[in-house]
Every structure is written in C-alpha cells, then in structure tokens.
Design a protein around this motif. Structure first.
Motif, mmCIF file in Angstrom:
data_model
loop_
_atom_site.group_PDB
_atom_site.id
_atom_site.type_symbol
_atom_site.label_atom_id
_atom_site.label_comp_id
_atom_site.label_asym_id
_atom_site.label_seq_id
_atom_site.Cartn_x
_atom_site.Cartn_y
_atom_site.Cartn_z
ATOM 1 N N HIS A 90 -14.007 -11.702 -6.616
ATOM 2 C CA HIS A 90 -14.242 -10.438 -5.910
ATOM 3 C C HIS A 90 -13.087 -9.467 -6.137
ATOM 4 O O HIS A 90 -12.720 -8.682 -5.270
ATOM 5 C CB HIS A 90 -14.498 -10.668 -4.418
ATOM 6 N N ARG A 91 -12.539 -9.490 -7.356
ATOM 7 C CA ARG A 91 -11.456 -8.572 -7.714
ATOM 8 C C ARG A 91 -11.913 -7.117 -7.690
ATOM 9 O O ARG A 91 -11.089 -6.213 -7.530
ATOM 10 C CB ARG A 91 -10.919 -8.912 -9.104
ATOM 11 N N PHE A 92 -13.205 -6.911 -7.876
ATOM 12 C CA PHE A 92 -13.750 -5.553 -7.857
ATOM 13 C C PHE A 92 -13.362 -4.813 -6.588
ATOM 14 O O PHE A 92 -13.137 -3.599 -6.611
ATOM 15 C CB PHE A 92 -15.274 -5.624 -7.974
ATOM 16 N N PHE A 93 -13.257 -5.527 -5.492
ATOM 17 C CA PHE A 93 -12.998 -4.887 -4.204
ATOM 18 C C PHE A 93 -11.506 -4.741 -3.906
ATOM 19 O O PHE A 93 -11.147 -4.233 -2.846
ATOM 20 C CB PHE A 93 -13.653 -5.706 -3.086
ATOM 21 N N VAL A 94 -10.649 -5.194 -4.802
ATOM 22 C CA VAL A 94 -9.208 -5.185 -4.558
ATOM 23 C C VAL A 94 -8.569 -4.066 -5.374
ATOM 24 O O VAL A 94 -8.612 -4.078 -6.607
ATOM 25 C CB VAL A 94 -8.573 -6.538 -4.927
ATOM 26 N N PHE A 95 -7.972 -3.107 -4.690
ATOM 27 C CA PHE A 95 -7.296 -1.982 -5.334
ATOM 28 C C PHE A 95 -5.792 -2.137 -5.133
ATOM 29 O O PHE A 95 -5.222 -1.639 -4.161
ATOM 30 C CB PHE A 95 -7.770 -0.657 -4.742
ATOM 31 N N ASP A 96 -5.162 -2.833 -6.048
ATOM 32 C CA ASP A 96 -3.731 -3.080 -5.921
ATOM 33 C C ASP A 96 -2.963 -1.767 -5.963
ATOM 34 O O ASP A 96 -3.175 -0.913 -6.831
ATOM 35 C CB ASP A 96 -3.238 -3.987 -7.052
ATOM 36 N N GLY A 97 -2.047 -1.616 -5.004
ATOM 37 C CA GLY A 97 -1.177 -0.446 -4.989
ATOM 38 C C GLY A 97 -1.808 0.806 -4.426
ATOM 39 O O GLY A 97 -1.165 1.867 -4.422
ATOM 40 N N VAL A 98 -3.053 0.722 -3.954
ATOM 41 C CA VAL A 98 -3.733 1.890 -3.388
ATOM 42 C C VAL A 98 -3.854 1.714 -1.882
ATOM 43 O O VAL A 98 -4.380 0.703 -1.414
ATOM 44 C CB VAL A 98 -5.129 2.084 -4.004
ATOM 45 N N LYS A 99 -3.378 2.696 -1.145
ATOM 46 C CA LYS A 99 -3.515 2.690 0.314
ATOM 47 C C LYS A 99 -4.665 3.631 0.660
ATOM 48 O O LYS A 99 -4.522 4.861 0.569
ATOM 49 C CB LYS A 99 -2.221 3.147 0.971
ATOM 50 N N PRO A 100 -5.825 3.070 1.033
ATOM 51 C CA PRO A 100 -7.029 3.895 1.195
ATOM 52 C C PRO A 100 -6.869 5.133 2.074
ATOM 53 O O PRO A 100 -7.307 6.217 1.665
ATOM 54 C CB PRO A 100 -8.048 2.910 1.763
ATOM 55 N N PRO A 101 -6.265 5.059 3.279
ATOM 56 C CA PRO A 101 -6.181 6.285 4.091
ATOM 57 C C PRO A 101 -5.407 7.403 3.394
ATOM 58 O O PRO A 101 -5.858 8.551 3.369
ATOM 59 C CB PRO A 101 -5.469 5.809 5.366
ATOM 60 N N ALA A 102 -4.258 7.078 2.823
ATOM 61 C CA ALA A 102 -3.460 8.093 2.147
ATOM 62 C C ALA A 102 -4.184 8.615 0.909
ATOM 63 O O ALA A 102 -4.139 9.815 0.602
ATOM 64 C CB ALA A 102 -2.099 7.522 1.756
ATOM 65 N N PHE A 103 -4.852 7.712 0.202
ATOM 66 C CA PHE A 103 -5.565 8.137 -1.001
ATOM 67 C C PHE A 103 -6.703 9.080 -0.639
ATOM 68 O O PHE A 103 -6.916 10.097 -1.315
ATOM 69 C CB PHE A 103 -6.102 6.920 -1.749
ATOM 70 N N ARG A 104 -7.447 8.767 0.402
ATOM 71 C CA ARG A 104 -8.559 9.638 0.798
ATOM 72 C C ARG A 104 -8.058 11.021 1.198
ATOM 73 O O ARG A 104 -8.693 12.032 0.891
ATOM 74 C CB ARG A 104 -9.348 8.990 1.942
ATOM 75 N N THR A 105 -6.918 11.060 1.892
ATOM 76 C CA THR A 105 -6.348 12.355 2.275
ATOM 77 C C THR A 105 -5.998 13.175 1.037
ATOM 78 O O THR A 105 -6.316 14.375 0.954
ATOM 79 C CB THR A 105 -5.092 12.152 3.135
#
Length: 221
Positions: free
Chosen positions: A161-176
């Motif tokens: 399930h590596r597809f769901f793992v975004f190494d080094g990405v912080k979703p809240p900050a990225f979405r902003t």
C-alpha cells in the motif's frame, strides 16, 4: 457573472464550493467502503491498483510534458509521483506491473479516463491542473484514511500500500500551499470556467472507474 467579468471569488474558493457535490459523489461509490472493511478479496484491491497504475501512467507523462509550462509547471511535484509506488504494490500483490502496449485488466472506464488525459492534459494548463488536483489532492485527503484501512483489512505491513504513503509531504501544509498556487494561476475568467468544468469531468471519470469496479466485484466477499 459573464465570461467577460472578473471572478468575484478566489479560484480556490470557487473550486471548493462549486465541486462539493462531485466530491461527495466520488466518496460514495461503495466499492471503496467494501475495500476498507475487508469484505472483498485481495484481488479486488489489486484491481483498483491496476486501474490507478493506468491512470497515473498517463497523468505523470502529462506532468513531463507540462513541466516547463509557466503555469502548469508549478503543479509538477516530484514528491507526489505515484507510478513507482503503484508498480511496487502490484508486484507485492502478485498482480504484475501493467504494460501499456499490451494492456491487461484495463476497464472500459479507465480507458476513457486515459483518453481524456491524453486529449487535454498534455497541452492545456487548466486541464492538467484540473486532473492533477482531482487525483493527488484526493489521495492526500481521503487516501490517508483509506490506505491504513486497507492495510489493516488485508494484512499489509508497509509493502502493498505504498501508493497511499507520501514520504516528506505534510498534507495540511501542502493543501494550503496548493490553494495559494491555484489563486496565483492568473487564469482568465474563461480559463477558470474551463478548469472548473474539467474538475467535474475528472470526478465523473473517477466515479465511472469505481462504478465499474463495483460491478465487477459485486458477487464477491
């Protein structure tokens, strides 16, 4: 508002409010719920990963074509690339990596999705960004629930399930930051309308893939 009038809202706001019904419809497919609950065989999850592989193969080729575009190129994030993770997942699941020259297991809805990407996402910034947003931001949001749920349901400890793992990405900050980039595109009002319409089309294509998967696996579990 006519096409000649300037937008009265930021693009990110128009996107959030204008596509909420599409987002809700995509979340309610039923197929993903059954995967999260583990009521489908592992092969059904591999089938989903296969369809994702075909979709991302086209989308990430489009990223290569759009990387130097002054607008769309700002949305090419190497850290979001999913194709290597999908290939690794499929190998772990025993499904094998697809071959675009001799596609196996390609759903009709997925083929339509790929055809739309090929038609518009390689040379139209608004179209590339629309499909980029719909796929990657969805993965960073709903996928953060779905990934762990699938891992628990099918006994996957990292691999599979590596597809769901975004190494080094912080979703809240990225979405902003993503919303800021949307507001900085400089699209004309007509381009904004085309972008929003293409987001709706991307949701429709995604929902069609999930519906076909649901039908294929309806008698399982």
């Amino acid at each position: 508002m006519t096409l000649a009038d300037p937008p009265t809202e930021r693009l990110s706001v128009r996107l959030r409010t204008g596509t909420r019904p599409d987002h809700d419809a995509a979340q309610g497919s039923g197929f993903l719920d059954r995967l999260a609950a583990g009521t489908l065989p592992r092969e059904a999850y591999a089938d989903l990963a296969t369809q994702h592989w075909y979709i991302y193969e086209a989308l990430e080729r489009a990223a290569g074509a759009m990387a130097t575009d002054p607008v769309a190129g700002r949305f090419v994030f190497p850290e979001l690339t999913r194709l290597p993770a999908l290939s690794a997942d499929l190998l772990h699941l025993g499904a094998g990596v697809p071959d675009t020259a001799r596609p196996v297991g390609l759903l009709a809805a997925t083929a339509e999705y790929r055809a739309r990407l090929q038609a518009v996402a390689f040379d139209q910034p608004w179209a590339y960004i629309a499909h980029h947003y719909t796929r990657y931001l969805g993965d960073l949001s709903g996928g953060q629930f779905l990934g762990p749920a699938i891992a628990r349901a099918y006994g996957l400890a990292g691999d599979g399930h590596r597809f769901f793992v975004f190494d080094g990405v912080k979703p809240p900050a990225f979405r902003t930051r993503y919303r800021e980039l949307l507001d900085e595109t400089g699209f004309t009002p007509a381009e904004e309308d085309l972008f929003l319409a293409e987001v709706t089309e991307a949701y429709r294509l995604n929902i069609a893939v999930l519906a076909e998967l649901k039908e294929r696996w309806a008698q399982e579990g």
